[in-house]
Design a protein around this motif. Structure first.
Motif, PDB file in Angstrom:
ATOM      1  N   THR A  21     -30.104 -32.057   2.025  1.00  0.00           N
ATOM      2  CA  THR A  21     -31.352 -32.347   2.722  1.00  0.00           C
ATOM      3  C   THR A  21     -31.709 -31.332   3.806  1.00  0.00           C
ATOM      4  OG1 THR A  21     -30.165 -33.745   4.283  1.00  0.00           O
ATOM      5  CG2 THR A  21     -31.109 -34.835   2.354  1.00  0.00           C
ATOM      6  N   VAL A  22     -30.852 -30.394   4.105  1.00  0.00           N
ATOM      7  CA  VAL A  22     -31.095 -29.482   5.218  1.00  0.00           C
ATOM      8  C   VAL A  22     -31.528 -28.117   4.698  1.00  0.00           C
ATOM      9  CG1 VAL A  22     -30.106 -28.402   7.257  1.00  0.00           C
ATOM     10  CG2 VAL A  22     -29.407 -30.703   6.616  1.00  0.00           C
ATOM     11  N   ASP A  23     -32.717 -27.699   5.114  1.00  0.00           N
ATOM     12  CA  ASP A  23     -33.263 -26.395   4.752  1.00  0.00           C
ATOM     13  C   ASP A  23     -33.575 -25.666   6.051  1.00  0.00           C
ATOM     14  OD1 ASP A  23     -34.593 -24.178   3.808  1.00  0.00           O
ATOM     15  OD2 ASP A  23     -36.262 -25.297   2.935  1.00  0.00           O
ATOM     16  N   LEU A  24     -32.749 -24.695   6.421  1.00  0.00           N
ATOM     17  CA  LEU A  24     -32.927 -23.974   7.673  1.00  0.00           C
ATOM     18  C   LEU A  24     -33.925 -22.832   7.559  1.00  0.00           C
ATOM     19  CD1 LEU A  24     -29.189 -23.655   8.846  1.00  0.00           C
ATOM     20  CD2 LEU A  24     -30.816 -25.498   9.304  1.00  0.00           C
ATOM     21  N   SER A  25     -34.383 -22.533   6.340  1.00  0.00           N
ATOM     22  CA  SER A  25     -35.236 -21.360   6.149  1.00  0.00           C
ATOM     23  C   SER A  25     -36.543 -21.483   6.924  1.00  0.00           C
ATOM     24  CB  SER A  25     -35.512 -21.132   4.666  1.00  0.00           C
ATOM     25  OG  SER A  25     -36.237 -22.204   4.126  1.00  0.00           O
ATOM     26  N   GLY A  26     -37.022 -20.337   7.374  1.00  0.00           N
ATOM     27  CA  GLY A  26     -38.281 -20.282   8.107  1.00  0.00           C
ATOM     28  C   GLY A  26     -38.236 -19.246   9.200  1.00  0.00           C
ATOM     29  N   ARG A 134     -22.815 -23.136  15.673  1.00  0.00           N
ATOM     30  CA  ARG A 134     -23.214 -24.441  15.111  1.00  0.00           C
ATOM     31  C   ARG A 134     -24.734 -24.480  15.103  1.00  0.00           C
ATOM     32  NH1 ARG A 134     -21.222 -29.668  14.464  1.00  0.00           N
ATOM     33  NH2 ARG A 134     -22.850 -31.248  14.613  1.00  0.00           N
ATOM     34  N   TRP A 135     -25.313 -24.414  13.905  1.00  0.00           N
ATOM     35  CA  TRP A 135     -26.767 -24.455  13.716  1.00  0.00           C
ATOM     36  C   TRP A 135     -27.142 -25.866  13.275  1.00  0.00           C
ATOM     37  CZ3 TRP A 135     -29.521 -20.004  14.581  1.00  0.00           C
ATOM     38  CH2 TRP A 135     -28.802 -18.812  14.592  1.00  0.00           C
ATOM     39  N   GLU A 136     -27.922 -26.586  14.086  1.00  0.00           N
ATOM     40  CA  GLU A 136     -28.282 -27.961  13.728  1.00  0.00           C
ATOM     41  C   GLU A 136     -29.791 -28.140  13.734  1.00  0.00           C
ATOM     42  OE1 GLU A 136     -26.957 -32.548  14.461  1.00  0.00           O
ATOM     43  OE2 GLU A 136     -25.995 -30.966  15.612  1.00  0.00           O
ATOM     44  N   LEU A 137     -30.311 -28.660  12.621  1.00  0.00           N
ATOM     45  CA  LEU A 137     -31.737 -28.890  12.445  1.00  0.00           C
ATOM     46  C   LEU A 137     -32.085 -30.310  12.859  1.00  0.00           C
ATOM     47  CD1 LEU A 137     -34.336 -27.554  11.293  1.00  0.00           C
ATOM     48  CD2 LEU A 137     -33.757 -28.609   9.108  1.00  0.00           C
ATOM     49  N   SER A 138     -33.180 -30.456  13.619  1.00  0.00           N
ATOM     50  CA  SER A 138     -33.631 -31.783  14.038  1.00  0.00           C
ATOM     51  C   SER A 138     -34.125 -32.579  12.833  1.00  0.00           C
ATOM     52  CB  SER A 138     -34.754 -31.662  15.074  1.00  0.00           C
ATOM     53  OG  SER A 138     -35.890 -31.043  14.496  1.00  0.00           O
ATOM     54  N   GLN A 139     -34.192 -33.894  12.983  1.00  0.00           N
ATOM     55  CA  GLN A 139     -34.643 -34.773  11.905  1.00  0.00           C
ATOM     56  C   GLN A 139     -36.049 -34.412  11.429  1.00  0.00           C
ATOM     57  OE1 GLN A 139     -33.214 -37.138  10.118  1.00  0.00           O
ATOM     58  NE2 GLN A 139     -31.266 -37.227  11.176  1.00  0.00           N
ATOM     59  N   ASP A 140     -36.931 -34.020  12.371  1.00  0.00           N
ATOM     60  CA  ASP A 140     -38.304 -33.693  11.975  1.00  0.00           C
ATOM     61  C   ASP A 140     -38.454 -32.237  11.505  1.00  0.00           C
ATOM     62  OD1 ASP A 140     -38.249 -32.192  14.307  1.00  0.00           O
ATOM     63  OD2 ASP A 140     -39.834 -33.316  15.309  1.00  0.00           O
ATOM     64  N   ARG A 141     -37.354 -31.498  11.447  1.00  0.00           N
ATOM     65  CA  ARG A 141     -37.285 -30.120  10.935  1.00  0.00           C
ATOM     66  C   ARG A 141     -38.060 -29.118  11.788  1.00  0.00           C
ATOM     67  NH1 ARG A 141     -36.570 -28.491   5.956  1.00  0.00           N
ATOM     68  NH2 ARG A 141     -38.695 -27.726   5.753  1.00  0.00           N
ATOM     69  N   SER A 142     -38.420 -29.467  13.017  1.00  0.00           N
ATOM     70  CA  SER A 142     -39.201 -28.568  13.850  1.00  0.00           C
ATOM     71  C   SER A 142     -38.362 -27.807  14.875  1.00  0.00           C
ATOM     72  CB  SER A 142     -40.298 -29.343  14.584  1.00  0.00           C
ATOM     73  OG  SER A 142     -39.710 -30.236  15.510  1.00  0.00           O
ATOM     74  N   THR A 143     -37.131 -28.253  15.082  1.00  0.00           N
ATOM     75  CA  THR A 143     -36.259 -27.659  16.092  1.00  0.00           C
ATOM     76  C   THR A 143     -34.905 -27.312  15.484  1.00  0.00           C
ATOM     77  OG1 THR A 143     -37.337 -29.003  17.786  1.00  0.00           O
ATOM     78  CG2 THR A 143     -35.219 -28.035  18.367  1.00  0.00           C
TER      79      THR A 143
END
Length: 167
Positions: A21-26, A134-143
């Protein structure tokens, strides 16, 4: 019916080590107000000034999904500073640095919504520096939050960089 559910679960499952579920691309922009950095010397000289703090990072572009991700760090003018390819499945990935004089070896794995990368920077057989990101993506994928630790023979550092997704 239970057999159909099991087959669907099997087909939907991500390969080992990959977060489904995690897509860090952008394209990511650092938030200067949220930046934190701390450096401590291992053998401090009481008369010396405090250690220099790492400058705030520039923008970041992350590309790829699944097995490999590419992190491209840009300076404040948008010029690439470094490019790092990592494997998300726990395999060692090598990236040359300083025209090949240094080697950056890393292993990454998913831990929930976070990608954990342990790395070493070497010159020949000698370790110059090591650390964990440690790269962590927020639930809303904005942070995207990066907590980085670094250690060399003289100091230890910890930094926190919060990136906002570029729109």
């Amino acid at each position: 019916m239970i057999g159909c559910v099991l087959v669907l679960l099997f087909l939907a499952a991500a390969p080992p080590g990959e977060s489904p579920t995690v897509d860090l691309s952008g394209r990511w922009i650092p938030d200067p107000a949220a930046y934190e950095s701390r450096k401590e010397l291992k053998n401090p000289d009481p008369a010396a000034p405090p250690p220099a703090v790492t400058p705030e990072p520039g923008r970041l572009i992350i590309s790829g999904k699944g097995e490999f991700l590419v992190f491209e760090l840009l300076d404040k003018e948008g010029t690439p500073i470094s490019t790092t390819k990592v494997s998300t499945g726990g395999e060692t990935t090598m990236n040359p640095r300083a025209g090949g004089d240094l080697a950056h070896a890393s292993k990454s794995r998913w831990e929930g919504r976070a990608l954990i990368t342990q790395w070493r920077l070497t010159r020949g057989d000698a370790e110059v520096m090591r650390g964990t990101d440690r790269w962590e993506l927020s639930q809303d994928r904005s942070t995207l939050t990066l907590i980085g630790t670094t250690e060399d023979t003289k100091s230890r550092s910890r930094s926190k960089t919060v990136y906002r997704r570029e729109r």
